[in-house]
Design a protein around this motif. Sequence first.
Motif, PDB file in Angstrom:
ATOM      1  N   GLY A 252       8.520  15.770  -8.344  1.00  0.00           N
ATOM      2  CA  GLY A 252       7.825  14.497  -8.397  1.00  0.00           C
ATOM      3  C   GLY A 252       8.777  13.353  -8.183  1.00  0.00           C
ATOM      4  N   TRP A 253       8.329  12.205  -8.554  1.00  0.00           N
ATOM      5  CA  TRP A 253       9.117  10.993  -8.406  1.00  0.00           C
ATOM      6  C   TRP A 253       9.364  10.445  -9.784  1.00  0.00           C
ATOM      7  CZ3 TRP A 253      10.925   9.716  -3.609  1.00  0.00           C
ATOM      8  CH2 TRP A 253      10.355  10.426  -2.533  1.00  0.00           C
ATOM      9  N   TYR A 254      10.574   9.960  -9.977  1.00  0.00           N
ATOM     10  CA  TYR A 254      10.974   9.562 -11.312  1.00  0.00           C
ATOM     11  C   TYR A 254      11.384   8.098 -11.337  1.00  0.00           C
ATOM     12  CZ  TYR A 254      13.068   9.897 -15.909  1.00  0.00           C
ATOM     13  OH  TYR A 254      13.352   9.730 -17.238  1.00  0.00           O
ATOM     14  N   CYS A 255      10.857   7.369 -12.319  1.00  0.00           N
ATOM     15  CA  CYS A 255      11.282   5.983 -12.526  1.00  0.00           C
ATOM     16  C   CYS A 255      12.146   5.947 -13.779  1.00  0.00           C
ATOM     17  CB  CYS A 255      10.076   5.056 -12.686  1.00  0.00           C
ATOM     18  SG  CYS A 255      10.580   3.366 -13.083  1.00  0.00           S
ATOM     19  N   VAL A 256      13.408   5.578 -13.617  1.00  0.00           N
ATOM     20  CA  VAL A 256      14.345   5.615 -14.746  1.00  0.00           C
ATOM     21  C   VAL A 256      13.958   4.617 -15.842  1.00  0.00           C
ATOM     22  CG1 VAL A 256      16.747   5.389 -15.485  1.00  0.00           C
ATOM     23  CG2 VAL A 256      16.212   6.479 -13.296  1.00  0.00           C
ATOM     24  N   PRO A 257      13.735   3.338 -15.505  1.00  0.00           N
ATOM     25  CA  PRO A 257      13.394   2.400 -16.590  1.00  0.00           C
ATOM     26  C   PRO A 257      12.129   2.811 -17.341  1.00  0.00           C
ATOM     27  CG  PRO A 257      13.765   1.195 -14.539  1.00  0.00           C
ATOM     28  CD  PRO A 257      13.791   2.651 -14.191  1.00  0.00           C
ATOM     29  N   CYS A 258      11.145   3.356 -16.636  1.00  0.00           N
ATOM     30  CA  CYS A 258       9.897   3.741 -17.296  1.00  0.00           C
ATOM     31  C   CYS A 258       9.991   5.141 -17.893  1.00  0.00           C
ATOM     32  CB  CYS A 258       8.723   3.692 -16.333  1.00  0.00           C
ATOM     33  SG  CYS A 258       8.385   2.042 -15.758  1.00  0.00           S
ATOM     34  N   GLU A 259      11.025   5.851 -17.536  1.00  0.00           N
ATOM     35  CA  GLU A 259      11.230   7.200 -18.034  1.00  0.00           C
ATOM     36  C   GLU A 259      10.014   8.070 -17.736  1.00  0.00           C
ATOM     37  OE1 GLU A 259      11.982   8.752 -22.329  1.00  0.00           O
ATOM     38  OE2 GLU A 259      13.416   7.148 -21.935  1.00  0.00           O
ATOM     39  N   SER A 260       9.475   7.906 -16.536  1.00  0.00           N
ATOM     40  CA  SER A 260       8.244   8.619 -16.216  1.00  0.00           C
ATOM     41  C   SER A 260       8.318   9.296 -14.857  1.00  0.00           C
ATOM     42  CB  SER A 260       7.064   7.647 -16.188  1.00  0.00           C
ATOM     43  OG  SER A 260       6.903   7.054 -17.434  1.00  0.00           O
ATOM     44  N   PHE A 261       7.737  10.480 -14.818  1.00  0.00           N
ATOM     45  CA  PHE A 261       7.523  11.176 -13.559  1.00  0.00           C
ATOM     46  C   PHE A 261       6.167  10.779 -13.010  1.00  0.00           C
ATOM     47  CE2 PHE A 261      10.576  14.331 -15.129  1.00  0.00           C
ATOM     48  CZ  PHE A 261      11.291  14.575 -13.979  1.00  0.00           C
ATOM     49  N   PHE A 262       6.086  10.683 -11.692  1.00  0.00           N
ATOM     50  CA  PHE A 262       4.786  10.451 -11.085  1.00  0.00           C
ATOM     51  C   PHE A 262       4.601  11.418  -9.931  1.00  0.00           C
ATOM     52  CE2 PHE A 262       6.248   6.406 -12.804  1.00  0.00           C
ATOM     53  CZ  PHE A 262       5.195   6.092 -13.643  1.00  0.00           C
ATOM     54  N   PRO A 263       3.420  12.016  -9.818  1.00  0.00           N
ATOM     55  CA  PRO A 263       3.152  12.781  -8.608  1.00  0.00           C
ATOM     56  C   PRO A 263       3.043  11.808  -7.431  1.00  0.00           C
ATOM     57  CG  PRO A 263       1.231  12.772 -10.072  1.00  0.00           C
ATOM     58  CD  PRO A 263       2.327  12.037 -10.775  1.00  0.00           C
TER      59      PRO A 263
ATOM     60  N   LEU B 221       2.112   7.040  -6.709  1.00  0.00           N
ATOM     61  CA  LEU B 221       3.022   5.951  -6.333  1.00  0.00           C
ATOM     62  C   LEU B 221       2.254   4.857  -5.602  1.00  0.00           C
ATOM     63  CD1 LEU B 221       6.174   7.851  -5.005  1.00  0.00           C
ATOM     64  CD2 LEU B 221       5.701   7.055  -7.326  1.00  0.00           C
ATOM     65  N   GLU B 222       2.732   3.640  -5.756  1.00  0.00           N
ATOM     66  CA  GLU B 222       2.130   2.523  -5.026  1.00  0.00           C
ATOM     67  C   GLU B 222       3.183   1.942  -4.097  1.00  0.00           C
ATOM     68  OE1 GLU B 222       0.562  -0.024  -8.088  1.00  0.00           O
ATOM     69  OE2 GLU B 222      -0.969   1.456  -8.632  1.00  0.00           O
ATOM     70  N   ASP B 223       2.940   2.015  -2.800  1.00  0.00           N
ATOM     71  CA  ASP B 223       3.938   1.614  -1.795  1.00  0.00           C
ATOM     72  C   ASP B 223       5.277   2.303  -2.040  1.00  0.00           C
ATOM     73  OD1 ASP B 223       2.177  -0.024  -0.485  1.00  0.00           O
ATOM     74  OD2 ASP B 223       2.690  -1.787  -1.713  1.00  0.00           O
ATOM     75  N   LYS B 224       5.203   3.564  -2.408  1.00  0.00           N
ATOM     76  CA  LYS B 224       6.399   4.367  -2.692  1.00  0.00           C
ATOM     77  C   LYS B 224       7.219   3.835  -3.870  1.00  0.00           C
ATOM     78  CE  LYS B 224       6.787   6.235   1.940  1.00  0.00           C
ATOM     79  NZ  LYS B 224       7.517   6.254   3.193  1.00  0.00           N
ATOM     80  N   LYS B 225       6.590   2.985  -4.681  1.00  0.00           N
ATOM     81  CA  LYS B 225       7.292   2.437  -5.850  1.00  0.00           C
ATOM     82  C   LYS B 225       6.584   2.908  -7.123  1.00  0.00           C
ATOM     83  CE  LYS B 225       9.665  -0.851  -3.394  1.00  0.00           C
ATOM     84  NZ  LYS B 225      11.102  -0.883  -3.208  1.00  0.00           N
ATOM     85  N   CYS B 226       7.279   2.682  -8.239  1.00  0.00           N
ATOM     86  CA  CYS B 226       6.711   3.032  -9.540  1.00  0.00           C
ATOM     87  C   CYS B 226       5.410   2.261  -9.769  1.00  0.00           C
ATOM     88  CB  CYS B 226       7.722   2.691 -10.636  1.00  0.00           C
ATOM     89  SG  CYS B 226       7.034   2.774 -12.297  1.00  0.00           S
TER      90      CYS B 226
ATOM     91  N   ASP C   4       3.993   1.588 -12.457  1.00  0.00           N
ATOM     92  CA  ASP C   4       4.022   0.779 -13.679  1.00  0.00           C
ATOM     93  C   ASP C   4       4.868  -0.474 -13.537  1.00  0.00           C
ATOM     94  OD1 ASP C   4       2.357   2.525 -14.883  1.00  0.00           O
ATOM     95  OD2 ASP C   4       3.881   3.501 -16.126  1.00  0.00           O
ATOM     96  N   CYS C   5       6.023  -0.343 -12.862  1.00  0.00           N
ATOM     97  CA  CYS C   5       6.939  -1.490 -12.847  1.00  0.00           C
ATOM     98  C   CYS C   5       7.334  -1.900 -11.431  1.00  0.00           C
ATOM     99  CB  CYS C   5       8.185  -1.185 -13.683  1.00  0.00           C
ATOM    100  SG  CYS C   5       9.287   0.000 -12.900  1.00  0.00           S
ATOM    101  N   SER C   6       6.831  -1.182 -10.427  1.00  0.00           N
ATOM    102  CA  SER C   6       7.096  -1.496  -9.016  1.00  0.00           C
ATOM    103  C   SER C   6       8.565  -1.383  -8.607  1.00  0.00           C
ATOM    104  CB  SER C   6       6.593  -2.904  -8.655  1.00  0.00           C
ATOM    105  OG  SER C   6       5.270  -3.054  -9.034  1.00  0.00           O
ATOM    106  N   ARG C   7       9.341  -0.652  -9.395  1.00  0.00           N
ATOM    107  CA  ARG C   7      10.737  -0.447  -8.996  1.00  0.00           C
ATOM    108  C   ARG C   7      10.843   0.800  -8.112  1.00  0.00           C
ATOM    109  NH1 ARG C   7      11.562  -1.769 -14.526  1.00  0.00           N
ATOM    110  NH2 ARG C   7      12.888  -3.573 -14.890  1.00  0.00           N
ATOM    111  N   ASP C   8      12.042   0.997  -7.523  1.00  0.00           N
ATOM    112  CA  ASP C   8      12.281   2.196  -6.725  1.00  0.00           C
ATOM    113  C   ASP C   8      12.227   3.436  -7.606  1.00  0.00           C
ATOM    114  OD1 ASP C   8      12.610   0.891  -4.345  1.00  0.00           O
ATOM    115  OD2 ASP C   8      14.767   0.542  -4.663  1.00  0.00           O
TER     116      ASP C   8
END
Length: 502
Positions: free
Chosen positions: A123-134, A138-143, A145-149
């Motif tokens: 999956g895809w992982y957002c470090v600040p959110c500490e979350s995996f996303f399938p 993703l929204e525009d290939k970003k997190c 929740d927080c729109s980060r890479d």
Amino acid sequence: MSNFYLTTPIYYVNGEPHIGHAYTTIAADVVARYHRLAKDDVFFATGTDEHGQKIEKAAKERGVTPQALTDEVSSVFLKLWDALDIEYTSFIRTTDSSHVEKVKEFLDKLYQKGDIYLGEYAGWYCVPCESFFPEKQLEDKKCPDCSRDVESLKETCYFFRLSAYQDWLIEWIKSNKEGWISPVSRENEVLGLLKEPLEDLCISRPKERLTWGVELPFDPQHVTYVWFDALINYYSVLCRDNQEKVFWPCDAHLIGKDILRPHAIFWPIILHAMGLELPKKLVVHGWWTVQGEKMSKSKGNILDPYEIVEEYGLDAFRYFLLREIPFGSDGVFTKEQLIQRVNTELGNDFGNFISRTLGMLDKYCQGNVPVFLKNKTDLEEKMDAIYEAVCIKVNENMKDFAFSLALESIMEYVRSMNSYIENVSPWKLAKDPKAKARLDDVMSYLLQAIIRMVRFMEPFIPKTVNRVKAHLKVTDSEYEGHVLEEGKNIDKSLILFPRIEK
Ligand SMILES: [Zn+2]
């Protein structure tokens, strides 16, 4: 008398406490005090959630150990609860060794049962959110929740078999005739989520990526992931005090709407898989916003509970939070509304009734408490009936966590007693020497009303109620019986909730 166990969420220590934390915790404190007043045996648990990547990262940035960081932030929460007059029974930290041991016990048992298994997570992982996303989330290939890479990630991890229990959970929720989740809109939301197939829950992280967590007892190369660890606090906090046989299952978990999913889906399944009873109620509240926006650090619109208490007083703050909006709804926090509520209801209606009564007691009875109501008239019968009806409403509403409605009923009673004063007009009776007996009866009845009012209000505004009780020198038996001992002298000056000028 019965046992009553309630909890707040344990708060994640990645930031300072704000009004949202204060809201849940004050509500829980009100419930706890209400049950204690009803002579229930209450266990009220709160605490802090201290593991995970965000903590590890924040500690590193500040050059301290995660333990030092969590010690510090946890103590900030404890300090706030003192400032807000929160009478919790037990404060649990997920770094407590007793909690860690309990989490390991859960993990071990579920692993032995085959409910936890090793798999692979992509999956895809957002470090600040500490979350995996399938990918699809993703929204525009970003997190989302927080729109980060986000980083692409594939790794082995342990899964908890949520999917095996999906049908059971749906049936179980539906079988709760009185509703398991309050308000019912949240229950429908959960049943809606459960229409999609549940994916098994990844509950571990490899140690090379995260060390700040509870090590899996069957694989020391992994630590367990935040939710699995955190939820178990509700049970481990009782075990620490050997109270699980007395207080489990929990009567009510109070939570914000943002953490509905883990509490309504993960937690009941974990408990059921463990062979433990399920909590009786999940009570979900909304969010306070400022001018329609959710409070957040980035927007810089966070309301600091200390500042509000400093400016308006603790009881004004407690009262406003629970009075202004239904517990399940969102609300907009404005100082104008707070001032309005406090000035009208606590000042004009409640505070004024008490100071008026004491003023008249001083003037007409030299401050001495007359014997209680020798001759009851139809008017007192009528007022007693109003009081009884309000008692029933308050109890029903408190049982439903409908604080705002409970307070509305209490205010109905307060206002009806203010009208009673107008109706009997003690100042007219005082002019007629033959009416002295009636005047004494009226004054004794008004004093009883003060006790009835403060008993209603005690869970919500305990500091103020203690001031009134101390002023009236109320003994326990007087408080129980609602009647003050004849002949006691009471000073006239007691100003509660002086008008707040805008
Ligand atoms: Zn993110």
